[in-house]
Design a protein around this motif. Structure first.
Motif, PDB file in Angstrom:
ATOM      1  N   SER A   1     -12.759   4.949 -26.650  1.00 39.46           N
ATOM      2  CA  SER A   1     -12.861   5.730 -25.412  1.00 39.46           C
ATOM      3  C   SER A   1     -13.958   6.785 -25.519  1.00 39.46           C
ATOM      4  O   SER A   1     -14.741   6.984 -24.586  1.00 39.46           O
ATOM      5  CB  SER A   1     -11.512   6.380 -25.116  1.00 39.46           C
TER       6      SER A   1
ATOM      7  N   ASN B   1     -12.268   4.728 -18.906  1.00 37.24           N
ATOM      8  CA  ASN B   1     -11.022   4.373 -18.224  1.00 37.24           C
ATOM      9  C   ASN B   1     -10.581   2.946 -18.536  1.00 37.24           C
ATOM     10  O   ASN B   1      -9.423   2.598 -18.328  1.00 37.24           O
ATOM     11  CB  ASN B   1     -11.172   4.568 -16.711  1.00 37.24           C
TER      12      ASN B   1
ATOM     13  N   THR C   1      -7.859   3.372 -21.036  1.00 38.69           N
ATOM     14  CA  THR C   1      -6.609   3.813 -20.410  1.00 38.69           C
ATOM     15  C   THR C   1      -5.907   2.650 -19.729  1.00 38.69           C
ATOM     16  O   THR C   1      -4.689   2.465 -19.877  1.00 38.69           O
ATOM     17  CB  THR C   1      -6.881   4.936 -19.385  1.00 38.69           C
TER      18      THR C   1
ATOM     19  N   THR D   1      -4.971   9.352 -22.007  1.00 38.56           N
ATOM     20  CA  THR D   1      -5.460  10.193 -20.903  1.00 38.56           C
ATOM     21  C   THR D   1      -5.554  11.653 -21.343  1.00 38.56           C
ATOM     22  O   THR D   1      -6.551  12.327 -21.078  1.00 38.56           O
ATOM     23  CB  THR D   1      -4.536  10.060 -19.676  1.00 38.56           C
TER      24      THR D   1
ATOM     25  N   LYS E   1      -8.360  12.063 -23.952  1.00 37.39           N
ATOM     26  CA  LYS E   1      -9.680  12.028 -23.309  1.00 37.39           C
ATOM     27  C   LYS E   1     -10.020  13.382 -22.698  1.00 37.39           C
ATOM     28  O   LYS E   1     -11.152  13.852 -22.804  1.00 37.39           O
ATOM     29  CB  LYS E   1      -9.717  10.936 -22.232  1.00 37.39           C
ATOM     30  N   SER E   2      -9.046  14.030 -22.088  1.00 38.11           N
ATOM     31  CA  SER E   2      -9.275  15.352 -21.501  1.00 38.11           C
ATOM     32  C   SER E   2      -9.594  16.378 -22.589  1.00 38.11           C
ATOM     33  O   SER E   2     -10.432  17.264 -22.398  1.00 38.11           O
ATOM     34  CB  SER E   2      -8.061  15.799 -20.696  1.00 38.11           C
TER      35      SER E   2
ATOM     36  N   SER F   1     -11.232  16.409 -15.610  1.00 33.28           N
ATOM     37  CA  SER F   1     -10.881  15.156 -16.276  1.00 33.28           C
ATOM     38  C   SER F   1      -9.372  14.965 -16.303  1.00 33.28           C
ATOM     39  O   SER F   1      -8.865  13.868 -16.024  1.00 33.28           O
ATOM     40  CB  SER F   1     -11.428  15.156 -17.709  1.00 33.28           C
TER      41      SER F   1
ATOM     42  N   GLY G   1      -7.605  12.105 -14.303  1.00 31.90           N
ATOM     43  CA  GLY G   1      -6.929  11.136 -15.156  1.00 31.90           C
ATOM     44  C   GLY G   1      -5.450  11.011 -14.854  1.00 31.90           C
ATOM     45  O   GLY G   1      -4.897   9.899 -14.807  1.00 31.90           O
TER      46      GLY G   1
ATOM     47  N   LEU H   1      -3.718   7.724 -13.350  1.00 29.95           N
ATOM     48  CA  LEU H   1      -2.637   7.085 -14.107  1.00 29.95           C
ATOM     49  C   LEU H   1      -1.373   6.989 -13.265  1.00 29.95           C
ATOM     50  O   LEU H   1      -0.694   5.953 -13.260  1.00 29.95           O
ATOM     51  CB  LEU H   1      -2.372   7.861 -15.400  1.00 29.95           C
TER      52      LEU H   1
ATOM     53  N   HIS I   1      -8.821   8.755  -9.277  1.00 26.01           N
ATOM     54  CA  HIS I   1      -9.472   9.624 -10.259  1.00 26.01           C
ATOM     55  C   HIS I   1     -10.457  10.557  -9.562  1.00 26.01           C
ATOM     56  O   HIS I   1     -10.467  11.772  -9.810  1.00 26.01           O
ATOM     57  CB  HIS I   1     -10.191   8.785 -11.315  1.00 26.01           C
TER      58      HIS I   1
END
Length: 171
Positions: free
Chosen positions: A22, A47, A50, A66, A69-70, A85, A89, A93, A120
């Motif tokens: 990712s 993504n 995810t 998720t 990633k943030s 983000s 995200g 999700l 998103h």
């Protein structure tokens, strides 16, 4: 998949591998952003990871990716980027989860990817409105919605081709 359920260390290692993928996809995407002339539009390559987690591993794993990633965005782009983000995200999700649990309709991964892309962008726009304390950012939604549709198609197609390769790792 049974291997991941049997050994906790295997699951953590595989999620670490997916998170690394990712991050790499996010960095590749950052280098591609100079070719997109419209501000705020990105391909959303990370993504793919995810969605893979959501479709093949489970909702907890997708949530973990998720959030991670943030956190990565926090380290690379700061607090504002991380907030956007996270909001994008989580909304993405949530929408994809809701669509997966629609019992009567058999929705394709491509359709779910498109809805996730639009969600998103909507989540990021909501956070931008909160941070800027201005609702006028909502006028940018049609552009971002179109972008979400197009990029959702791209990431959905890429996921379709990557999924068998990622599943081979689980064997």
């Amino acid at each position: 998949m049974a291997f991941l359920k049997k050994y906790r260390a295997s699951k953590a290692a595989f999620l670490g591998l997916l998170f690394a993928l990712s991050m790499i996809l996010s960095l590749v995407e950052s280098s591609l952003s100079s070719f997109i002339p419209v501000p705020g539009i990105k391909v959303g390559l990370s993504n793919i990871v995810t969605m893979y987690c959501l479709f093949c591993l489970g909702k907890e794993e997708a949530l973990t990716i998720t959030v991670l990633k943030s956190f990565f965005v926090l380290l690379t782009r700061g607090v504002t980027g991380a907030a956007m983000s996270f909001c994008g995200g989580m909304l993405s999700l949530g929408v994809m989860l809701a669509l997966l649990y629609v019992k009567k309709a058999k929705l394709s991964y491509l359709f779910i990817s498109i809805c996730g892309g639009v969600a998103h962008n909507a989540g990021q726009l909501l956070m931008a409105g909160v941070l800027l304390k201005n609702t006028l950012v909502g006028y940018y939604f049609p552009i971002l919605a179109l972008s979400g549709i197009l990029m959702g198609i791209v990431t959905g197609i890429l996921l379709r081709y990557l999924m068998p390769h990622l599943n081979k790792i689980l064997r």
